[in-house]
Design an enzyme around this catalytic site. Structure first.
Site, PDB file in Angstrom:
ATOM      1  N   ASP A 138      52.711  19.442  36.281  1.00  0.00           N
ATOM      2  CA  ASP A 138      52.979  18.322  37.178  1.00  0.00           C
ATOM      3  C   ASP A 138      53.596  18.687  38.522  1.00  0.00           C
ATOM      4  O   ASP A 138      53.122  18.224  39.557  1.00  0.00           O
ATOM      5  CB  ASP A 138      53.858  17.293  36.458  1.00  0.00           C
ATOM      6  CG  ASP A 138      53.949  15.978  37.225  1.00  0.00           C
ATOM      7  OD1 ASP A 138      52.968  15.618  37.883  1.00  0.00           O
ATOM      8  OD2 ASP A 138      54.999  15.328  37.167  1.00  0.00           O
ATOM      9  N   CYS A 192      35.125   3.215  30.935  1.00  0.00           N
ATOM     10  CA  CYS A 192      35.812   1.970  31.273  1.00  0.00           C
ATOM     11  C   CYS A 192      34.868   0.770  31.269  1.00  0.00           C
ATOM     12  O   CYS A 192      35.294  -0.354  30.995  1.00  0.00           O
ATOM     13  CB  CYS A 192      36.478   2.079  32.647  1.00  0.00           C
ATOM     14  SG  CYS A 192      37.963   3.101  32.659  1.00  0.00           S
ATOM     15  N   CYS A 195      35.491  -3.305  32.112  1.00  0.00           N
ATOM     16  CA  CYS A 195      36.893  -3.682  31.876  1.00  0.00           C
ATOM     17  C   CYS A 195      37.733  -3.460  33.132  1.00  0.00           C
ATOM     18  O   CYS A 195      37.586  -2.460  33.835  1.00  0.00           O
ATOM     19  CB  CYS A 195      37.456  -2.854  30.721  1.00  0.00           C
ATOM     20  SG  CYS A 195      39.203  -3.169  30.382  1.00  0.00           S
ATOM     21  N   CYS A 198      43.589  -3.050  33.261  1.00  0.00           N
ATOM     22  CA  CYS A 198      44.684  -2.308  33.896  1.00  0.00           C
ATOM     23  C   CYS A 198      44.937  -2.813  35.309  1.00  0.00           C
ATOM     24  O   CYS A 198      46.089  -2.912  35.758  1.00  0.00           O
ATOM     25  CB  CYS A 198      44.395  -0.812  33.895  1.00  0.00           C
ATOM     26  SG  CYS A 198      42.889  -0.329  34.779  1.00  0.00           S
ATOM     27  N   CYS A 218      53.131   0.531  44.265  1.00  0.00           N
ATOM     28  CA  CYS A 218      53.290   0.808  42.835  1.00  0.00           C
ATOM     29  C   CYS A 218      54.772   0.813  42.457  1.00  0.00           C
ATOM     30  O   CYS A 218      55.592   1.445  43.126  1.00  0.00           O
ATOM     31  CB  CYS A 218      52.652   2.156  42.509  1.00  0.00           C
ATOM     32  SG  CYS A 218      52.898   2.709  40.811  1.00  0.00           S
ATOM     33  N   CYS A 248      50.058  -0.997  33.646  1.00  0.00           N
ATOM     34  CA  CYS A 248      48.633  -0.661  33.692  1.00  0.00           C
ATOM     35  C   CYS A 248      48.237   0.232  32.525  1.00  0.00           C
ATOM     36  O   CYS A 248      47.125   0.122  31.991  1.00  0.00           O
ATOM     37  CB  CYS A 248      48.257  -0.022  35.027  1.00  0.00           C
ATOM     38  SG  CYS A 248      49.002   1.596  35.358  1.00  0.00           S
TER      39      CYS A 248
END
Length: 384
Positions: A138, A192, A195, A198, A218, A248
């Site tokens: 990360d 996905c 859909c 989220c 966000c 989400c």
């Protein structure tokens, strides 16, 4: 020096050690397997969606392609660790006297947990194959999610996070770059469909389009990366989310296949599941560091965190929080004082708020805090 080992034997070694280290899935891809990622990243930064995260622009070239980060890399091993919660984290939002901390941050800092385990696995790979390795979790300029999709661990959903058929949206990712040649796995496809759960779940409309995130809107960015006051337009929408947001992720239908993670493997910190806002408002710097020892929450510092808690307090309609908020009007941090002004403007009636302003404004000199007072007084129809 490279040691002779068959691809099958090497894969068995990697999978065995990954399982032993607590990873739920592991797969391999090539460094050239994400050709579309650089342009998407460049557009994200070009549109300013990265907000104040200047490091994303500064590391654009190295982040865009794994070989730019390390030219010697030949294979990339992507490992995923399940951190799925045992309940829907959105349920906590109804407990307005409590703070909602993102699921991932309720455990010991995943950077520390995962990196140590990656190093152990990488060391065993080198012992068997020779060559060289590098591990990333990360914080390095590595695009883990596109690489995980290319390796077949999942796909990037419309919320831009990785989605797995087995683990839903609850996966930590880490990578091992190696000079060893390992046969890659097949990439995963986007599942996905039509859909958009989220996208609909986002409280602040942070998705201008499917697969596109404007971080500036966000809640995770606003409560973690954002160093200044939280913009007024988002404060009520934040609710009691005091560190990050899981909405989400939690809304993804693929979560129905996910299993709750082992708290032992993740080193869960139970005190962070439903902390009381009153307790958090009382934290000074030393108490903050002690309470969040080992948690990623500690990285944002006490002032930013208490700012978040004050926003939650202002949204709580809890009269019991008036005194703790009022005590913070004299805090050493202007960021905290400003958030305390907003919280109190929501918790006390106009005349009482005007009295607080009359007292506080005799000593206040910070322009941002003074602006908070002016805005709150106007909104309340109060006079100093």
């Amino acid at each position: 020096m490279r040691t002779s080992i068959s691809d099958t034997a090497l894969r068995q070694l990697i999978e065995r050690e990954a399982s032993r280290a607590g990873f739920a899935a592991v797969a391999v891809t090539r460094p050239d397997a994400i050709p579309l990622a650089p342009a998407r990243l460049s557009q994200f930064v070009g549109d300013g969606f990265h907000g104040s995260m200047a490091w994303m622009a500064e590391t654009l070239e190295r982040r865009a392609a794994p070989s730019a980060l390390w030219p010697e890399v030949r294979s990339i091993i992507v490992l995923a660790m399940n951190y799925g919660p045992d309940t829907d984290p959105r349920e906590l939002q109804t407990l307005t006297d409590r703070g909602a901390i993102s699921v991932y941050a309720r455990n010991r800092d995943y950077h520390d947990v995962i990196k140590g385990r990656l190093k152990e696995i990488a060391g065993k790979i080198v012992a068997r194959t020779g060559g060289d390795v590098k591990v990333f979790v990360d914080t390095a300029p590595v695009m883990e999610k596109p690489l995980a999709e290319a390796a077949g661990l999942g796909w990037q959903g419309k919320h831009t996070n990785l989605v797995s058929r087995e683990f839903g949206s609850w996966l930590f990712l880490g990578t091992i770059f190696t000079t060893a040649e390992i046969a890659p796995d097949a990439p995963e496809v986007d599942r996905c469909g039509s859909c958009h759960a989220c996208l609909d779940a986002c409280p602040t409309n942070a998705f201008p389009a499917p697969y596109r995130l404007d971080a500036r809107r966000c809640i995770s960015y606003l409560t973690i990366e954002n160093k200044g006051p939280i913009p007024l337009e988002f404060r009520q929408k934040i609710g009691n989310r005091i560190y990050g947001c899981d909405d989400c992720l939690a809304a993804c239908p693929w979560n129905k296949f996910a299993q709750a993670a082992s708290e032992q493997k993740l080193a869960a910190l139970d005190d962070l599941r439903e902390p009381r806002l009153a307790d958090l408002l009382a934290l000074d710097d030393a108490a903050f560091r002690a309470f969040f020892s080992g948690s990623p929450v500690k990285r944002i510092g006490r002032d930013r965190f208490v700012r978040n808690v004050l926003i939650a307090a202002g949204n709580s309609a809890d009269a019991a929080l008036v005194d703790p908020c009022q005590a913070l009007l004299g805090d050493a941090s202007a960021l905290v004082r400003g958030a305390a002004v907003w919280a109190l403007s929501r918790l006390v009636e106009a005349r009482a708020f005007s009295a607080l302003a009359h007292q506080a404004l005799t000593a206040e000199t910070d322009p941002d805090v003074l602006a908070e007072w002016r805005t709150a007084l106007e909104a309340n129809g109060a006079q100093t």
